[in-house]
Design an enzyme around this catalytic site. Structure first.
Site, mmCIF file in Angstrom:
data_model
loop_
_atom_site.group_PDB
_atom_site.id
_atom_site.type_symbol
_atom_site.label_atom_id
_atom_site.label_comp_id
_atom_site.label_asym_id
_atom_site.label_seq_id
_atom_site.Cartn_x
_atom_site.Cartn_y
_atom_site.Cartn_z
ATOM 1 N N ARG A 46 -4.915 -8.386 11.368
ATOM 2 C CA ARG A 46 -5.265 -7.288 10.464
ATOM 3 C C ARG A 46 -5.421 -6.003 11.276
ATOM 4 O O ARG A 46 -4.958 -4.942 10.895
ATOM 5 C CB ARG A 46 -6.558 -7.598 9.677
ATOM 6 C CG ARG A 46 -7.086 -6.367 8.939
ATOM 7 C CD ARG A 46 -8.068 -6.660 7.799
ATOM 8 N NE ARG A 46 -8.932 -7.789 8.004
ATOM 9 C CZ ARG A 46 -9.975 -7.811 8.863
ATOM 10 N NH1 ARG A 46 -10.280 -6.745 9.579
ATOM 11 N NH2 ARG A 46 -10.686 -8.915 8.999
ATOM 12 N N TYR A 98 4.114 10.535 -8.870
ATOM 13 C CA TYR A 98 4.413 9.152 -9.239
ATOM 14 C C TYR A 98 3.292 8.613 -10.148
ATOM 15 O O TYR A 98 2.112 8.848 -9.883
ATOM 16 C CB TYR A 98 4.523 8.329 -7.955
ATOM 17 C CG TYR A 98 4.773 6.867 -8.187
ATOM 18 C CD1 TYR A 98 6.014 6.422 -8.625
ATOM 19 C CD2 TYR A 98 3.775 5.926 -7.970
ATOM 20 C CE1 TYR A 98 6.240 5.075 -8.852
ATOM 21 C CE2 TYR A 98 3.993 4.576 -8.186
ATOM 22 C CZ TYR A 98 5.233 4.163 -8.631
ATOM 23 O OH TYR A 98 5.462 2.840 -8.840
ATOM 24 N N ASP A 170 3.836 13.139 -0.088
ATOM 25 C CA ASP A 170 4.565 11.911 -0.410
ATOM 26 C C ASP A 170 6.048 12.219 -0.206
ATOM 27 O O ASP A 170 6.656 12.955 -0.974
ATOM 28 C CB ASP A 170 4.265 11.492 -1.857
ATOM 29 C CG ASP A 170 4.919 10.163 -2.232
ATOM 30 O OD1 ASP A 170 5.966 9.830 -1.642
ATOM 31 O OD2 ASP A 170 4.403 9.467 -3.131
ATOM 32 N N LYS A 195 11.361 2.044 -1.281
ATOM 33 C CA LYS A 195 12.511 2.802 -1.773
ATOM 34 C C LYS A 195 13.539 2.995 -0.646
ATOM 35 O O LYS A 195 14.025 2.017 -0.126
ATOM 36 C CB LYS A 195 12.027 4.117 -2.371
ATOM 37 C CG LYS A 195 10.767 3.978 -3.259
ATOM 38 C CD LYS A 195 11.004 3.189 -4.535
ATOM 39 C CE LYS A 195 9.713 2.779 -5.255
ATOM 40 N NZ LYS A 195 8.779 3.858 -5.569
HETATM 41 C C1 LIG Z 1 7.307 3.871 -5.842
HETATM 42 C C2 LIG Z 1 6.560 5.066 -5.437
HETATM 43 C C3 LIG Z 1 5.224 4.976 -5.008
HETATM 44 C C4 LIG Z 1 4.450 3.667 -5.013
HETATM 45 O O1 LIG Z 1 4.961 2.792 -4.063
HETATM 46 P P1 LIG Z 1 4.933 1.183 -4.209
HETATM 47 O O2 LIG Z 1 5.616 0.738 -2.975
HETATM 48 O O3 LIG Z 1 5.648 0.840 -5.477
HETATM 49 O O4 LIG Z 1 3.492 0.795 -4.251
HETATM 50 C C5 LIG Z 1 4.595 6.132 -4.580
HETATM 51 N N1 LIG Z 1 5.239 7.322 -4.584
HETATM 52 C C6 LIG Z 1 6.509 7.443 -4.999
HETATM 53 C C7 LIG Z 1 7.169 8.772 -4.983
HETATM 54 C C8 LIG Z 1 7.211 6.326 -5.439
HETATM 55 O O5 LIG Z 1 8.484 6.467 -5.874
#
Ligand SMILES: *Cc1c(COP(=O)(O)O)cnc(C)c1O
Length: 378
Positions: A46, A98, A170, A195
Site C-alpha cells: 500500500r 465530469y 483534470d 481513458k
Molecule cells: C472518466 C473520467 C473521470 C473518472 O475516472 P474513472 O477512472 O472512471 O474513475 C474523471 N475525469 C474525467 C474527465 C473523466 O473522463
C-alpha cells in the site's frame, strides 16, 4: 527529450533489479526485512510497490512534476486530492466537470464539510467572482465533455495564485502528450487513466502529479492512509499503454480532423463541437495551450429519435460510456453520461436530446466516415 522518446525512456526504464526491459509485475504485498526497519525501499505494497513506483515515476516525468501517484480509478485520484483539504474549506470548479467529480463534491465531500461552487471557468472572470474567504483550490477540467469548452490554464492559475489557491487540472482529455498543465502554472494534474493513457478499454485507473515536495509528501500521506492504490497488474497495463500514447494521440487527431470536416459539411448535422474548429469560442486558447485538439467531438443530430436511428445503424462506433480508446465509441450524453443532470439544467448547458458524442479511435478513417454517412442518412 522529445515527447515520444519520453514515453519510452521516461521514468525508470527497465527493471533496476533484473534488467528486464519491461518492468516486471511485482505481485507482492510485503517485503523481507534483513533486520527490524532494514529493508530495500519497500515495506508494504500500500505504501509502495516497485511496479506502481515505475508507473508513478513515468507519469511524473511526462507531466514535468515532482512526484506521481497511481490510484485505483480516476475518482479515487480526485478524492485523494480533495483529502488534502479540511472541513470548512471551499473549492471552485469548472461547471461542466465530469459527472463523477460533480457527484463526489456535492454528495460525498460536502458531508465532510468541503463545499464547492461550479462556474464556467472558460470565462476567467467567473473564477475571481466565485472565490470566497475559505476557498483553497481551483479545479479545472479542460477540455470539458460533451461540449468541449476550454479554460485558459495559464490565466486561471494566475487568478488562483493571486488568492493563494492550488490549481488542480483534470488533464484526462488532452493527456500529457498534448498538454502539460504544470508548465502553465498548475500545482496538481490528474487523470482518469482509464481513458487515453490506458487507451485500450481494459483498465480502470487514476493518476496524479504534483509540482512540489510539500504536496508530494502530503499526497503520499493521504494515499498511504486512505489506501486507494492501483495494483501492480493494472500499473503494468498503464505503462504498456503509455508506450504508444503518442502514436495513438497522433492517429486519433488525424482521424478526428477528417471526421469533423465530414460532419461540418453534412446537411443533416447541426452544430458541431470541437475545439479545433475556428468558430469554436475557445479555439485560440486551445491552439496555444495544447499541441492537439483531441479525439472528442459532439454534434447535434436534431432529436432523440434521430439519435436513436443513427445508433441503430452505426457499426464501427460502439455504443458505450467512456472514451479515449483505440476503438471508436459513441454515446448520447443526455440519456447516458449526463442523465443525472435535470433536464432544464441540461438545456441551459446545451446538452440537447439530439446531441451525439463520439470518441474517435484509430481505425481507418475512410471506414469511420462511410459508417457515419450511412448511419446519418439511414
Ligand atoms: C472518466 C473520467 C473521470 C473518472 O475516472 P474513472 O477512472 O472512471 O474513475 C474523471 N475525469 C474525467 C474527465 C473523466 O473522463
Amino acid at each position: 527529450m522529445h515527447k515520444k522518446t519520453k514515453l519510452i525512456h521516461g521514468g525508470i526504464f527497465g527493471d533496476p533489479h533484473t534488467g528486464a526491459v519491461s518492468t516486471p509485475i511485482y505481485q507482492v504485498s510485503t517485503y523481507k526485512q534483513e533486520s527490524v526497519g532494514n529493508f530495500k525501499g519497500y515495506e508494504y505494497s500500500r505504501t509502495g510497490n516497485p511496479t506502481r513506483h515505475a508507473l508513478e515515476e513515468l507519469i511524473k516525468d511526462l507531466e514535468n512534476g515532482k512526484a506521481g501517484f497511481a490510484f485505483g480509478s480516476g475518482m479515487a485520484a480526485i478524492t485523494a486530492v480533495m483529502m488534502l483539504f479540511d472541513s470548512g474549506d471551499h473549492v471552485v470548479l469548472t461547471d461542466d466537470v465530469y459527472g463523477g467529480t460533480y457527484r463526489v463534491m456535492t454528495k460525498v465531500l460536502n458531508r465532510m464539510g468541503i463545499s464547492s461552487t461550479f462556474v464556467d471557468t472558460s470565462k476567467v472572470e467567473n473564477i475571481e467572482a466565485a472565490i470566497q474567504e475559505n476557498t483553497k483550490a481551483l479545479f479545472i477540467e479542460t477540455p470539458t465533455n460533451p461540449l468541449l469548452k476550454v479554460t485558459d490554464i495559464q490565466k486561471a492559475s494566475l487568478v488562483a495564485k493571486k488568492h493563494n489557491l492550488l490549481t488542480i487540472v483534470d488533464n484526462t482529455f488532452s493527456t500529457p502528450y498534448w498538454q502539460t498543465p504544470i508548465n502553465l502554472g498548475a500545482d496538481i494534474v490528474l487523470h482518469s487513466a482509464t481513458k487515453y493513457i490506458g487507451g485500450h478499454s481494459d483498465v480502470v485507473a487514476g493518476l496524479v502529479v504534483v509540482n512540489s515536495e510539500k504536496l508530494a509528501e502530503e499526497l503520499h500521506f493521504v494515499q498511504n492512509s486512505t489506501g486507494g492504490i492501483l495494483g501492480p497488474q493494472d500499473s503494468w497495463l498503464l505503462m504498456r499503454g503509455i508506450k504508444t500514447l503518442g502514436l495513438r494521440m497522433e492517429a486519433t487527431e488525424k482521424n478526428t480532423r477528417r471526421i469533423v470536416d465530414f460532419l461540418e459539411s453534412h446537411p443533416f448535422v447541426g452544430k458541431v463541437y470541437y475545439p479545433g474548429l475556428e468558430d469554436h469560442p475557445n479555439h485560440e486558447v486551445a491552439k496555444q495551450q495544447a499541441g492537439g485538439f483531441g479525439g472528442m467531438v459532439s454534434f447535434d443530430i436534431g432529436s432523440a429519435e434521430k439519435a436513436d436511428k443513427l445508433l441503430a445503424r452505426i457499426k464501427y462506433f460502439t455504443l458505450a460510456e467512456s472514451l479515449g480508446a483505440v476503438e471508436s465509441l459513441i454515446s448520447v450524453p443526455a440519456r447516458m453520461t449526463h442523465a443525472s443532470i435535470p433536464a432544464e439544467r441540461r438545456a441551459e448547458l446545451g446538452i440537447v436530446d439530439g446531441l451525439v458524442r463520439i470518441s474517435v479511435g484509430i481505425e481507418d478513417v475512410e471506414d469511420l466516415i462511410a459508417d457515419l454517412k450511412q448511419a446519418i442518412e439511414g
